[in-house]
Design a protein around this motif. Sequence first.
Motif, short mmCIF file in Angstrom:
data_model
loop_
_atom_site.label_atom_id
_atom_site.label_comp_id
_atom_site.label_asym_id
_atom_site.label_seq_id
_atom_site.Cartn_x
_atom_site.Cartn_y
_atom_site.Cartn_z
N ALA A 138 -15.63 -117.86 47.19
CA ALA A 138 -15.77 -117.91 45.73
C ALA A 138 -16.63 -119.09 45.30
N LEU A 139 -16.47 -120.24 45.96
CA LEU A 139 -17.22 -121.43 45.59
C LEU A 139 -18.71 -121.28 45.90
N ASP A 145 -20.48 -118.77 45.12
CA ASP A 145 -21.03 -118.26 43.86
C ASP A 145 -20.94 -119.31 42.76
N ILE A 146 -19.76 -119.92 42.64
CA ILE A 146 -19.52 -120.84 41.54
C ILE A 146 -20.41 -122.07 41.62
N SER A 198 -24.80 -120.37 41.51
CA SER A 198 -24.92 -120.77 40.10
C SER A 198 -25.95 -121.88 39.94
N LEU A 232 -21.46 -115.58 38.13
CA LEU A 232 -20.39 -115.11 38.99
C LEU A 232 -20.68 -113.67 39.43
N GLN A 233 -20.96 -113.54 40.74
CA GLN A 233 -21.35 -112.26 41.29
C GLN A 233 -20.30 -111.77 42.28
N TYR A 264 -17.84 -114.24 44.13
CA TYR A 264 -16.74 -114.71 43.27
C TYR A 264 -15.59 -113.69 43.29
N VAL A 295 -12.00 -114.71 45.13
CA VAL A 295 -10.77 -114.79 44.33
C VAL A 295 -9.80 -113.68 44.74
N LEU A 333 -13.68 -112.95 33.13
CA LEU A 333 -13.28 -113.31 34.48
C LEU A 333 -12.43 -112.24 35.15
N VAL A 361 -21.13 -113.07 34.06
CA VAL A 361 -20.15 -112.54 35.01
C VAL A 361 -20.51 -111.09 35.28
N VAL A 403 -12.89 -109.89 38.28
CA VAL A 403 -12.11 -109.81 39.52
C VAL A 403 -11.25 -108.55 39.66
#
Length: 366
Positions: free
Chosen positions: A105-106, A108-109, A113, A121-122, A125, A129, A176, A188, A192
């Motif tokens: 996830a990080l 992407d974040i 990013s 956020l693709q 992410y 998550v 999100l 986004v 999720v």
Amino acid sequence: MDKNINRIAALDWMRGMVMVLMALDHASAFFNQGRVANDTIVTHMVGSGFVAEQFFTRWVTHLCAPTFVFLTGTAMALSIVQRREKGMDSKAIDRDLFIRGAFIALLDIVVFSFLSGKLYLQVLYAIGVSMMMMALLYRLGKCVLLISALTLLFGGEAFTVLFWQPQGEVPLWLALTFAPWFSESFTVLYPVIPWLAIMMLGWVFGDWLITRKKSAWSVARVLLVGSLLALACFLLVRGFNGYGNMLLYREDHSLIQWLHVSKYPPSISYISLELGLMAIMLAAMLWLQPKIGIRPYGPILVFGQTALFFYLAHFPVLAMLTLFLERAGLGQAYLAAIITLAALYPVCCLYRALKWRYPDSILRFV
């Protein structure tokens, strides 16, 4: 050869096919001036037409995200059993899954990013998550997960449209979790919850594979039945042209309009179509595997066994190709995709060997 290995090889083939299609889609984004990507009611203009070859080039890549997320869930179920057999305790397994999910996830974040110049956020992410949540949810068991996944998939649209105005502001919590959000400073693409539901389905399938004692033929037959149910769902939802399409309705009876389904956010028609097609392909691979055997250095197998590394590495390759290839038509995209695959094959072979040599290193997260 052990049947479980056979099944894992088929899963890797399926994942490898996804990597090839993904490379084509992203090469199209880099080099194809006429690229079509109106897979959401947010950007699609009702009544606008499509160039067939552009539409179908984009459409074949729709298989990528649902298949990759589904197989991530399957791989999680298989890896849990393998780690337990090695003597790893449950807390260590859960911690490892949670850390790997957070790491993904990080990417992407933080990384993507930063490169995009905005919070973007693709799919990583959504995968990361979802993996973090699955580190806890898988203990509920496959029956509860199956019912929960189907509830989220079939009820998600009803919940989403209560709060989502496609052309209006999207609350952060909704962006999100359920609905996409596009802006110059924050985007986004993969909320999720729908992707978590797909991962749940993949985990249920993986858990079923582990406990199944019959031959791969039986697995293939179950996949075919599942594919027929999924495709029947697609035909019903798309045919009635109402609920289940995430507001991206069919405008006529042409093949393109039947296949022009919402990916952002994923609709029932999109998910059922892509998972149905994936199930057919996976069944075919399970059937073919004992007939053609496993080539350890087959490109599709190698790409499937290094999928996250391939995903991260193919972007720099495409970026470097912009120094040599101009942005032109569809042919340029196919050329760039072929060059990217050829360039990454030996690199992925080396990375796989290194990862297998050091299975407990940080490389296990990629």
